[in-house]
Design an enzyme around this catalytic site. Structure first.
Site, PDB file in Angstrom:
ATOM      1  N   SER A 128       0.860  -1.180   0.000  1.00 39.21           N
ATOM      2  CA  SER A 128       0.000   0.000   0.000  1.00 39.21           C
ATOM      3  C   SER A 128       0.891   1.224   0.000  1.00 39.21           C
ATOM      4  CB  SER A 128      -0.881  -0.006   1.258  1.00 39.21           C
ATOM      5  OG  SER A 128      -1.537   1.239   1.423  1.00 39.21           O
ATOM      6  N   TYR A 134      -1.699  -0.152  10.875  1.00 38.59           N
ATOM      7  CA  TYR A 134      -1.710  -0.430   9.440  1.00 38.59           C
ATOM      8  C   TYR A 134      -0.388  -0.006   8.810  1.00 38.59           C
ATOM      9  CZ  TYR A 134      -3.642  -0.936   4.737  1.00 38.59           C
ATOM     10  OH  TYR A 134      -3.879  -1.333   3.441  1.00 38.59           O
TER      11      TYR A 134
END
Length: 236
Positions: free
Chosen positions: A139, A152
C-alpha cells in the site's frame, strides 16, 4: 513469462476486491488460478463468479503457517506446479495509538505482515523449481504514515521491507519478487461497498493489468517496487 497459458498462480485473499479482480484478469490470459479465503462460504461464493475448471478455491487463513502450507500442497496436487504468487490478503483497523486494541493491532500484523511471510515460506520451493514470480500487495501506507494508522502503517511498512529483502535473497534462484503499493482502490476494504462513488479510484482490474505487465516483462528487468495511485483524486 512470455506465454502465460497454463501457468499456475496462487492469489491469497482472492475471494473479493483486488484479489478477485486480478484472478479474473489472469484467467482471461489462460492461466490456472487458485484463490484462497478464510472460510468455505467465502470461497464457494467467489467460485460462482467463474464456472471454470481452471480455477481452484482453497480455504486458508494466511495468519497460520499450516493453512498456507496446506493451500500450496493442494495447488501442487492439482496442477503439479506453481509459477506465480500474489500475496494479497490484508485487513485494516484504524484508530489513534492510545485507543487501538491489542486484538486489532495483532490482527493486522498477523494477516498483513506475518501472512506474506507464511505465503512465501510455503511456496518458495515450488517457485525455485518454476523460476517463478512472488508479488506482495502492500500500500502507499507502506511509505506514507498518517494519523490513526499506526498499526496499518507498521504492517505495510513491514511488507515493503520484507519484500525488498526477499527480492535480494531470491533473485539468485531466478525468482522475481515485487511489491505493488496502491493508493485508493474500489474494493470492500475497510467495510466499503464499491459503487459509482468509487469511479475515481483504482479499479481491481487495473491492478490485474499491472500484475499481467509484471509477469510478461522481459526477465532481465525487474520493477521491484511499484507505487500506483488514482490519476485524479480531485474528481471524487
Amino acid at each position: 513469462m512470455k506465454d502465460l497459458k497454463n501457468k499456475v498462480v496462487y492469489i491469497t485473499g482472492g475471494t473479493k476486491g483486488i484479489g478477485l479482480g486480478v484472478a479474473k484478469s489472469l484467467l482471461a490470459e489462460g492461466m490456472k488460478v487458485a484463490i484462497s479465503g478464510r472460510t468455505q462460504q467465502s470461497v464457494d461464493q467467489a467460485l460462482k463468479e467463474f464456472n471454470n475448471d481452471a480455477v481452484l478455491g482453497v480455504v486458508s487463513n494466511v495468519a497460520k503457517m499450516e493453512d498456507e502450507k496446506n493451500a500450496v500442497s493442494k495447488i501442487l496436487d492439482k496442477w503439479g506446479q506453481l509459477d506465480a504468487v500474489l500475496a494479497n490478503a490484508g485487513v485494516g483497523n484504524f484508530a489513534p495509538i492510545d485507543e487501538i486494541t491489542d486484538e486489532a493491532w495483532h490482527q493486522m500484523i498477523d494477516t498483513n505482515l506475518n501472512g506474506v511471510f507464511h505465503t512465501l515460506k510455503s511456496s518458495v520451493e515450488a517457485l525455485k523449481k518454476s523460476k517463478g514470480y512472488y508479488i506482495t500487495l502492500a500500500s502507499l501506507a507502506g511509505t506514507n504514515f498518517f494519523a490513526q494508522g499506526a498499526g496499518y502503517n507498521a504492517s505495510k511498512f513491514g511488507v515493503v521491507g520484507f519484500t525488498q529483502a526477499a527480492m535480494l535473497d531470491l533473485r539468485k534462484y531466478d525468482i522475481k519478487v515485487s511489491t505493488i503499493m496502491p493508493g485508493s482502490v474500489a474494493s470492500q476494504f475497510n467495510n466499503n461497498e464499491p459503487s459509482e462513488k468509487d469511479a475515481w479510484k483504482i479499479q481491481p482490474e487495473d491492478i490485474g493489468e499491472l500484475v499481467l505487465d509484471l509477469l510478461k516483462m522481459n526477465p532481465r528487468t525487474l520493477p521491484s517496487k511499484i507505487e500506483v495511485r488514482p490519476t485524479r483524486p480531485d474528481k471524487k
